[in-house]
Design a protein around this motif. Structure first.
Motif, PDB file in Angstrom:
ATOM      1  N   GLY A 168     -33.865  10.231  52.167  1.00 13.66           N
ATOM      2  CA  GLY A 168     -32.657  11.038  52.013  1.00 13.66           C
ATOM      3  C   GLY A 168     -32.942  12.525  52.079  1.00 13.66           C
ATOM      4  N   VAL A 169     -34.079  12.942  51.515  1.00 13.94           N
ATOM      5  CA  VAL A 169     -34.466  14.351  51.581  1.00 13.94           C
ATOM      6  C   VAL A 169     -34.723  14.768  53.027  1.00 13.94           C
ATOM      7  CG1 VAL A 169     -36.245  16.017  50.947  1.00 13.94           C
ATOM      8  CG2 VAL A 169     -35.363  14.424  49.231  1.00 13.94           C
ATOM      9  N   VAL A 170     -35.405  13.910  53.791  1.00  8.52           N
ATOM     10  CA  VAL A 170     -35.689  14.218  55.185  1.00  8.52           C
ATOM     11  C   VAL A 170     -34.387  14.338  55.982  1.00  8.52           C
ATOM     12  CG1 VAL A 170     -36.716  13.312  57.318  1.00  8.52           C
ATOM     13  CG2 VAL A 170     -37.987  13.212  55.173  1.00  8.52           C
ATOM     14  N   CYS A 171     -33.492  13.370  55.815  1.00  7.37           N
ATOM     15  CA  CYS A 171     -32.206  13.432  56.518  1.00  7.37           C
ATOM     16  C   CYS A 171     -31.402  14.651  56.078  1.00  7.37           C
ATOM     17  CB  CYS A 171     -31.403  12.153  56.265  1.00  7.37           C
ATOM     18  SG  CYS A 171     -32.020  10.693  57.125  1.00  7.37           S
ATOM     19  N   PHE A 188     -27.352   4.427  53.892  1.00  4.99           N
ATOM     20  CA  PHE A 188     -27.664   4.409  52.466  1.00  4.99           C
ATOM     21  C   PHE A 188     -26.585   3.668  51.680  1.00  4.99           C
ATOM     22  CE2 PHE A 188     -30.274   7.702  54.161  1.00  4.99           C
ATOM     23  CZ  PHE A 188     -31.382   7.796  53.335  1.00  4.99           C
ATOM     24  N   VAL A 189     -25.340   3.767  52.143  1.00  5.26           N
ATOM     25  CA  VAL A 189     -24.262   3.008  51.496  1.00  5.26           C
ATOM     26  C   VAL A 189     -24.459   1.514  51.723  1.00  5.26           C
ATOM     27  CG1 VAL A 189     -21.780   2.563  51.506  1.00  5.26           C
ATOM     28  CG2 VAL A 189     -22.621   4.907  51.637  1.00  5.26           C
ATOM     29  N   PHE A 190     -24.757   1.110  52.953  1.00  9.16           N
ATOM     30  CA  PHE A 190     -25.012  -0.300  53.239  1.00  9.16           C
ATOM     31  C   PHE A 190     -26.121  -0.849  52.354  1.00  9.16           C
ATOM     32  CE2 PHE A 190     -23.584   0.029  57.986  1.00  9.16           C
ATOM     33  CZ  PHE A 190     -22.283   0.232  57.565  1.00  9.16           C
ATOM     34  N   ALA A 191     -27.181  -0.041  52.186  1.00  8.54           N
ATOM     35  CA  ALA A 191     -28.345  -0.483  51.417  1.00  8.54           C
ATOM     36  C   ALA A 191     -28.154  -0.338  49.915  1.00  8.54           C
ATOM     37  CB  ALA A 191     -29.582   0.303  51.852  1.00  8.54           C
ATOM     38  N   GLY A 192     -27.084   0.347  49.504  1.00  6.84           N
ATOM     39  CA  GLY A 192     -26.867   0.573  48.083  1.00  6.84           C
ATOM     40  C   GLY A 192     -27.895   1.496  47.453  1.00  6.84           C
ATOM     41  N   ARG A 193     -28.432   2.405  48.243  1.00 10.69           N
ATOM     42  CA  ARG A 193     -29.449   3.342  47.750  1.00 10.69           C
ATOM     43  C   ARG A 193     -28.762   4.658  47.396  1.00 10.69           C
ATOM     44  NH1 ARG A 193     -34.217   0.478  46.880  1.00 10.69           N
ATOM     45  NH2 ARG A 193     -34.246  -1.248  48.377  1.00 10.69           N
ATOM     46  N   TRP A 194     -28.207   4.717  46.214  1.00 16.76           N
ATOM     47  CA  TRP A 194     -27.349   5.835  45.835  1.00 16.76           C
ATOM     48  C   TRP A 194     -28.140   7.099  45.542  1.00 16.76           C
ATOM     49  CZ3 TRP A 194     -23.199   4.157  47.692  1.00 16.76           C
ATOM     50  CH2 TRP A 194     -22.835   2.814  47.570  1.00 16.76           C
ATOM     51  N   ARG A 195     -29.346   6.955  45.006  1.00 15.29           N
ATOM     52  CA  ARG A 195     -30.162   8.151  44.784  1.00 15.29           C
ATOM     53  C   ARG A 195     -30.571   8.774  46.111  1.00 15.29           C
ATOM     54  NH1 ARG A 195     -35.019   6.754  40.932  1.00 15.29           N
ATOM     55  NH2 ARG A 195     -35.369   8.999  41.274  1.00 15.29           N
ATOM     56  N   GLY A 196     -30.908   7.936  47.068  1.00 14.56           N
ATOM     57  CA  GLY A 196     -31.226   8.456  48.391  1.00 14.56           C
ATOM     58  C   GLY A 196     -30.030   9.127  49.035  1.00 14.56           C
ATOM     59  N   LEU A 197     -28.843   8.520  48.862  1.00 16.58           N
ATOM     60  CA  LEU A 197     -27.622   9.129  49.389  1.00 16.58           C
ATOM     61  C   LEU A 197     -27.360  10.467  48.722  1.00 16.58           C
ATOM     62  CD1 LEU A 197     -25.064   8.902  51.152  1.00 16.58           C
ATOM     63  CD2 LEU A 197     -23.968   7.697  49.244  1.00 16.58           C
ATOM     64  N   SER A 290     -36.916  -4.007  62.881  1.00 17.76           N
ATOM     65  CA  SER A 290     -35.741  -4.150  63.750  1.00 17.76           C
ATOM     66  C   SER A 290     -34.439  -3.924  63.006  1.00 17.76           C
ATOM     67  CB  SER A 290     -35.738  -5.539  64.400  1.00 17.76           C
ATOM     68  OG  SER A 290     -36.843  -5.698  65.249  1.00 17.76           O
ATOM     69  N   ARG A 291     -34.320  -4.496  61.832  1.00 20.20           N
ATOM     70  CA  ARG A 291     -33.045  -4.436  61.113  1.00 20.20           C
ATOM     71  C   ARG A 291     -32.646  -3.011  60.775  1.00 20.20           C
ATOM     72  NH1 ARG A 291     -32.825  -5.582  54.924  1.00 20.20           N
ATOM     73  NH2 ARG A 291     -30.609  -5.459  54.431  1.00 20.20           N
ATOM     74  N   ILE A 292     -33.533  -2.267  60.165  1.00 23.71           N
ATOM     75  CA  ILE A 292     -33.181  -0.922  59.736  1.00 23.71           C
ATOM     76  C   ILE A 292     -33.018   0.011  60.931  1.00 23.71           C
ATOM     77  CG2 ILE A 292     -35.565  -0.127  59.412  1.00 23.71           C
ATOM     78  CD1 ILE A 292     -34.579   1.348  56.904  1.00 23.71           C
ATOM     79  N   VAL A 293     -33.853  -0.180  61.964  1.00 27.93           N
ATOM     80  CA  VAL A 293     -33.758   0.670  63.145  1.00 27.93           C
ATOM     81  C   VAL A 293     -32.455   0.429  63.885  1.00 27.93           C
ATOM     82  CG1 VAL A 293     -34.733   1.066  65.439  1.00 27.93           C
ATOM     83  CG2 VAL A 293     -36.233   0.995  63.455  1.00 27.93           C
ATOM     84  N   GLU A 294     -32.143  -0.816  64.154  1.00 34.14           N
ATOM     85  CA  GLU A 294     -30.947  -1.114  64.936  1.00 34.14           C
ATOM     86  C   GLU A 294     -29.671  -0.755  64.186  1.00 34.14           C
ATOM     87  OE1 GLU A 294     -31.643  -5.178  65.911  1.00 34.14           O
ATOM     88  OE2 GLU A 294     -33.392  -4.672  67.131  1.00 34.14           O
ATOM     89  N   THR A 295     -29.659  -0.922  62.875  1.00 33.97           N
ATOM     90  CA  THR A 295     -28.501  -0.494  62.092  1.00 33.97           C
ATOM     91  C   THR A 295     -28.321   1.019  62.181  1.00 33.97           C
ATOM     92  OG1 THR A 295     -28.825  -2.326  60.537  1.00 33.97           O
ATOM     93  CG2 THR A 295     -27.442  -0.500  59.814  1.00 33.97           C
ATOM     94  N   ALA A 296     -29.401   1.755  61.980  1.00 32.30           N
ATOM     95  CA  ALA A 296     -29.321   3.214  62.027  1.00 32.30           C
ATOM     96  C   ALA A 296     -28.933   3.711  63.414  1.00 32.30           C
ATOM     97  CB  ALA A 296     -30.667   3.815  61.605  1.00 32.30           C
ATOM     98  N   VAL A 297     -29.536   3.144  64.453  1.00 35.19           N
ATOM     99  CA  VAL A 297     -29.228   3.573  65.820  1.00 35.19           C
ATOM    100  C   VAL A 297     -27.776   3.289  66.156  1.00 35.19           C
ATOM    101  CG1 VAL A 297     -29.685   3.043  68.244  1.00 35.19           C
ATOM    102  CG2 VAL A 297     -31.588   3.439  66.677  1.00 35.19           C
ATOM    103  N   MET A 298     -27.270   2.135  65.738  1.00 34.08           N
ATOM    104  CA  MET A 298     -25.870   1.817  66.026  1.00 34.08           C
ATOM    105  C   MET A 298     -24.926   2.785  65.323  1.00 34.08           C
ATOM    106  SD  MET A 298     -24.203  -0.437  67.875  1.00 34.08           S
ATOM    107  CE  MET A 298     -23.185   0.924  68.463  1.00 34.08           C
TER     108      MET A 298
END
Length: 414
Positions: A168-171, A188-197, A290-298
């Protein structure tokens, strides 16, 4: 690891000879040298940001220039360039842009478990540099999209290792320079990573508020830039926009129809991204990254389909991730990239002002390719397996994709 001559994957994952690295160095060096010779202030797009910084240092508002489309924090980041001679910038900026693109490619390879010393690592970057026109365009323009091209693979690499706050800091840092990675908030919402968001949102907010307080027009981004982006009526910008809405408007489609098409395609893309994330890494879901990359790219492609402006070099944010991964093993990505072959003259589209039609074909082709992949790989909406979480000593190591004879992921990471 198979190294049979008949196995193209085995040949690609063997260690590259020094000849390939020399060729890569010559290609990238030629791009930097040409840019240094024909540009000032590091390129036309970088010059816009540097000019805004010079105006601010002289006591004016950087948002007096309608083509300055960045957050206030970008002005402070560009201020050091405003104090450097133009001749120096003409060399430093293209070197920095090439460095970001190389760094993004390295992170993409590590993310997919491909060795950095392999022939694929060298040939893939050479192919992008000489066979994908937006690569050279980005270097020539000096556009700050290069920061996002580095930040997205790096953030996904960190997230894949369970370091979501760092991701999240990098983004967030990349958004503070150019708000291109804002759609990553949905990941980050999909992953439920609220601190990262929170880190993704907080870094650019804090940086922009702090920078805005130092400017004579602290709300200029909201009072000038956002209305400009929402109207999308700048004659110069419109000539180079590749989003379907912009292209349809140029061929006479009513504005409402163009907007509906663009937003509809973006909505479908977000739905496919969500399905891909929910599908996890099952039998049809690929493996490793694959999962995280393709989700982010989409998610990023969905934004490019509807954003105004949307340029060809935005594709450099996602294409290296696709080339290094499972999507690059199929023919459809390469077919979508055909309009970007340098030196090919397309009838009726020879003029620079009409290349946006080619860019739109590539953007839509890549988006459809990834959307189909996401939909098929998503499978059922079963709960996905958890991603690695940080251990007591730091972060869990990234687990490369299983070693299969079909893919390049059989290479040992460098």
């Amino acid at each position: 690891m198979s190294e049979r001559k008949s196995d193209i994957s085995g040949w690609l994952v063997r260690r590259a000879t020094w000849h390939l690295w020399v060729v890569l160095g010559v290609v990238l060096g030629a791009l930097v040298t040409r840019t240094a010779r024909v540009t000032s202030d590091g390129g036309m797009d970088n010059a816009i940001v540097v000019r805004a910084a010079r105006v601010w240092l002289a006591g004016g508002s950087p948002y007096d220039d309608p083509h300055f489309l960045y957050l206030p924090s970008a002005v402070l980041a560009a201020a050091p360039q405003a104090m450097v001679p133009r001749g120096v910038l003409s060399v430093v900026v293209p070197v920095a842009v090439v460095g970001c693109l190389v760094g993004g490619w390295v992170c993409a390879l590590r993310l997919h478990g491909v060795g950095l010393r392999t022939r694929f690592a060298a040939l893939g970057l050479i192919g992008l540099a000489v066979g994908f026109a937006p690569f050279a365009h980005l270097v020539l323009l000096g556009n700050w999209t290069a920061t996002a091209a580095l930040a997205l693979p790096l953030a996904l690499l960190l997230a894949g290792r369970g370091r979501w706050v760092a991701a999240g800091v990098v983004c967030g840092a990349a958004i503070a320079l150019k708000p291109l990675l804002a759609p990553m908030g949905l990941l980050f919402v999909f992953a439920g990573r609220w601190r990262g968001l929170g880190a993704l949102v907080g870094v650019p907010v804090v940086a922009s508020v702090g920078a805005g307080l130092l400017m004579p027009d602290p709300a200029g981004f909201f009072t000038r830039t956002l209305p400009f982006l929402l109207r999308g009526d700048d004659g110069f910008v419109r000539l180079y926009e590749a989003s379907p809405g912009a292209v349809l408007a140029r061929v006479g489609a009513p504005g409402v129809v163009a907007a509906v098409v663009g937003f509809g395609m973006a909505g479908v893309g977000v739905g496919c991204a969500y399905r891909r994330w929910r599908g996890g890494e099952g039998e049809d879901g690929g493996a490793g990254a694959s999962r995280i990359v393709e989700t982010a790219v989409m998610l990023m492609l969905s934004a490019f389909l509807v954003s105004r402006p949307s340029y060809d070099h935005y594709l450099l944010v996602v294409v290296p991730l696709l080339v290094a991964g499972a999507v690059g093993r199929g023919p459809w990505l390469w077919m979508a990239m055909v309009p970007q072959l340098p030196g090919v003259v397309w009838p009726g589209l020879e003029a620079v002002e009409r290349r946006a039609f080619r860019d739109a074909v590539t953007l839509c082709g890549v988006a459809v390719t990834v959307a189909v992949r996401c939909w098929r790989a998503g499978g059922s909406f079963s709960p996905p397996p958890p991603l690695p979480v940080p251990s007591s000593r730091g972060s869990a190591p990234w687990t490369p994709a299983p070693q299969t004879p079909e893919g390049l992921n059989r290479a040992d990471p460098f």
